[in-house]
Design a protein around this motif. Structure first.
Motif, PDB file in Angstrom:
ATOM      1  N   CYS A  57      40.356  35.865  49.473  1.00  0.00           N
ATOM      2  CA  CYS A  57      38.908  36.069  49.613  1.00  0.00           C
ATOM      3  C   CYS A  57      38.450  37.308  48.846  1.00  0.00           C
ATOM      4  O   CYS A  57      37.383  37.294  48.225  1.00  0.00           O
ATOM      5  CB  CYS A  57      38.518  36.185  51.081  1.00  0.00           C
ATOM      6  SG  CYS A  57      38.660  34.629  51.977  1.00  0.00           S
ATOM      7  N   MET A  58      39.250  38.364  48.871  1.00  0.00           N
ATOM      8  CA  MET A  58      38.894  39.561  48.118  1.00  0.00           C
ATOM      9  C   MET A  58      38.937  39.295  46.616  1.00  0.00           C
ATOM     10  O   MET A  58      38.109  39.810  45.864  1.00  0.00           O
ATOM     11  CB  MET A  58      39.834  40.715  48.479  1.00  0.00           C
ATOM     12  CG  MET A  58      39.568  41.322  49.829  1.00  0.00           C
ATOM     13  SD  MET A  58      40.700  42.650  50.221  1.00  0.00           S
ATOM     14  CE  MET A  58      40.168  43.905  49.072  1.00  0.00           C
ATOM     15  N   LEU A  59      39.902  38.496  46.172  1.00  0.00           N
ATOM     16  CA  LEU A  59      39.972  38.156  44.752  1.00  0.00           C
ATOM     17  C   LEU A  59      38.734  37.379  44.311  1.00  0.00           C
ATOM     18  O   LEU A  59      38.230  37.565  43.206  1.00  0.00           O
ATOM     19  CB  LEU A  59      41.231  37.337  44.461  1.00  0.00           C
ATOM     20  CG  LEU A  59      42.538  38.098  44.397  1.00  0.00           C
ATOM     21  CD1 LEU A  59      43.716  37.145  44.378  1.00  0.00           C
ATOM     22  CD2 LEU A  59      42.571  38.992  43.174  1.00  0.00           C
ATOM     23  N   ILE A  60      38.254  36.501  45.185  1.00  0.00           N
ATOM     24  CA  ILE A  60      37.125  35.652  44.829  1.00  0.00           C
ATOM     25  C   ILE A  60      35.795  36.407  44.934  1.00  0.00           C
ATOM     26  O   ILE A  60      34.945  36.306  44.047  1.00  0.00           O
ATOM     27  CB  ILE A  60      37.104  34.393  45.718  1.00  0.00           C
ATOM     28  CG1 ILE A  60      38.323  33.530  45.405  1.00  0.00           C
ATOM     29  CG2 ILE A  60      35.825  33.598  45.523  1.00  0.00           C
ATOM     30  CD1 ILE A  60      38.527  32.376  46.367  1.00  0.00           C
ATOM     31  N   PHE A  61      35.608  37.158  46.009  1.00  0.00           N
ATOM     32  CA  PHE A  61      34.284  37.693  46.319  1.00  0.00           C
ATOM     33  C   PHE A  61      34.074  39.174  46.027  1.00  0.00           C
ATOM     34  O   PHE A  61      32.975  39.675  46.231  1.00  0.00           O
ATOM     35  CB  PHE A  61      33.953  37.451  47.796  1.00  0.00           C
ATOM     36  CG  PHE A  61      33.850  36.000  48.144  1.00  0.00           C
ATOM     37  CD1 PHE A  61      32.866  35.210  47.593  1.00  0.00           C
ATOM     38  CD2 PHE A  61      34.761  35.429  49.026  1.00  0.00           C
ATOM     39  CE1 PHE A  61      32.770  33.874  47.915  1.00  0.00           C
ATOM     40  CE2 PHE A  61      34.665  34.089  49.353  1.00  0.00           C
ATOM     41  CZ  PHE A  61      33.671  33.303  48.792  1.00  0.00           C
ATOM     42  N   SER A  62      35.081  39.888  45.586  1.00  0.00           N
ATOM     43  CA  SER A  62      34.887  41.335  45.402  1.00  0.00           C
ATOM     44  C   SER A  62      34.970  41.724  43.936  1.00  0.00           C
ATOM     45  O   SER A  62      35.385  40.945  43.080  1.00  0.00           O
ATOM     46  CB  SER A  62      35.921  42.119  46.200  1.00  0.00           C
ATOM     47  OG  SER A  62      37.182  42.023  45.579  1.00  0.00           O
ATOM     48  N   GLN A 120      44.762  43.699  40.320  1.00  0.00           N
ATOM     49  CA  GLN A 120      46.053  44.360  40.503  1.00  0.00           C
ATOM     50  C   GLN A 120      46.071  45.205  41.774  1.00  0.00           C
ATOM     51  O   GLN A 120      47.095  45.294  42.456  1.00  0.00           O
ATOM     52  CB  GLN A 120      46.371  45.221  39.288  1.00  0.00           C
ATOM     53  CG  GLN A 120      46.568  44.389  38.037  1.00  0.00           C
ATOM     54  CD  GLN A 120      46.562  45.222  36.779  1.00  0.00           C
ATOM     55  OE1 GLN A 120      46.018  46.324  36.757  1.00  0.00           O
ATOM     56  NE2 GLN A 120      47.158  44.683  35.721  1.00  0.00           N
ATOM     57  N   ILE A 121      44.949  45.820  42.112  1.00  0.00           N
ATOM     58  CA  ILE A 121      44.855  46.605  43.346  1.00  0.00           C
ATOM     59  C   ILE A 121      44.959  45.687  44.558  1.00  0.00           C
ATOM     60  O   ILE A 121      45.634  46.005  45.541  1.00  0.00           O
ATOM     61  CB  ILE A 121      43.547  47.420  43.366  1.00  0.00           C
ATOM     62  CG1 ILE A 121      43.576  48.471  42.270  1.00  0.00           C
ATOM     63  CG2 ILE A 121      43.326  48.060  44.727  1.00  0.00           C
ATOM     64  CD1 ILE A 121      42.270  49.198  42.085  1.00  0.00           C
ATOM     65  N   ILE A 122      44.319  44.531  44.488  1.00  0.00           N
ATOM     66  CA  ILE A 122      44.358  43.586  45.611  1.00  0.00           C
ATOM     67  C   ILE A 122      45.777  43.052  45.813  1.00  0.00           C
ATOM     68  O   ILE A 122      46.262  42.975  46.946  1.00  0.00           O
ATOM     69  CB  ILE A 122      43.352  42.443  45.368  1.00  0.00           C
ATOM     70  CG1 ILE A 122      41.930  43.005  45.348  1.00  0.00           C
ATOM     71  CG2 ILE A 122      43.497  41.359  46.430  1.00  0.00           C
ATOM     72  CD1 ILE A 122      40.875  42.022  44.908  1.00  0.00           C
ATOM     73  N   ILE A 123      46.460  42.718  44.733  1.00  0.00           N
ATOM     74  CA  ILE A 123      47.841  42.230  44.843  1.00  0.00           C
ATOM     75  C   ILE A 123      48.754  43.338  45.363  1.00  0.00           C
ATOM     76  O   ILE A 123      49.665  43.084  46.171  1.00  0.00           O
ATOM     77  CB  ILE A 123      48.333  41.696  43.478  1.00  0.00           C
ATOM     78  CG1 ILE A 123      47.477  40.519  43.023  1.00  0.00           C
ATOM     79  CG2 ILE A 123      49.802  41.308  43.535  1.00  0.00           C
ATOM     80  CD1 ILE A 123      47.499  39.318  43.947  1.00  0.00           C
TER      81      ILE A 123
END
Length: 65
Positions: free
Chosen positions: A22-27, A32-35
């Motif tokens: 969801c963070m990858l899609i909506f933010s 790389q920070i999300i992973i």
């Protein structure tokens, strides 16, 4: 009890994955920070708290004896 603990950790891992997707899609954060947050958020509990982590990453001091 062991099955309940295993199910609890599986639910935690899936929740982390869903939040990361969801963070990858909506933010606007860099992917790389999300992973990195996903990896950290799943590996620390897996290694230190989940019993399956003890089998995956055995303690080297115990293994040498």
């Amino acid at each position: 009890m062991n099955k309940l603990r295993k199910r609890k950790f599986n639910t935690y891992y899936w929740t982390c994955v869903v939040v990361a997707v969801c963070m990858l899609i909506f933010s606007n954060f860099d992917w790389q920070i999300i992973i990195a947050m996903l990896t950290t958020g799943t590996m620390i509990p897996f290694v230190y708290f989940d019993e399956r982590g003890k089998d995956a990453f055995p303690d080297m001091e115990v293994e040498d004896e």
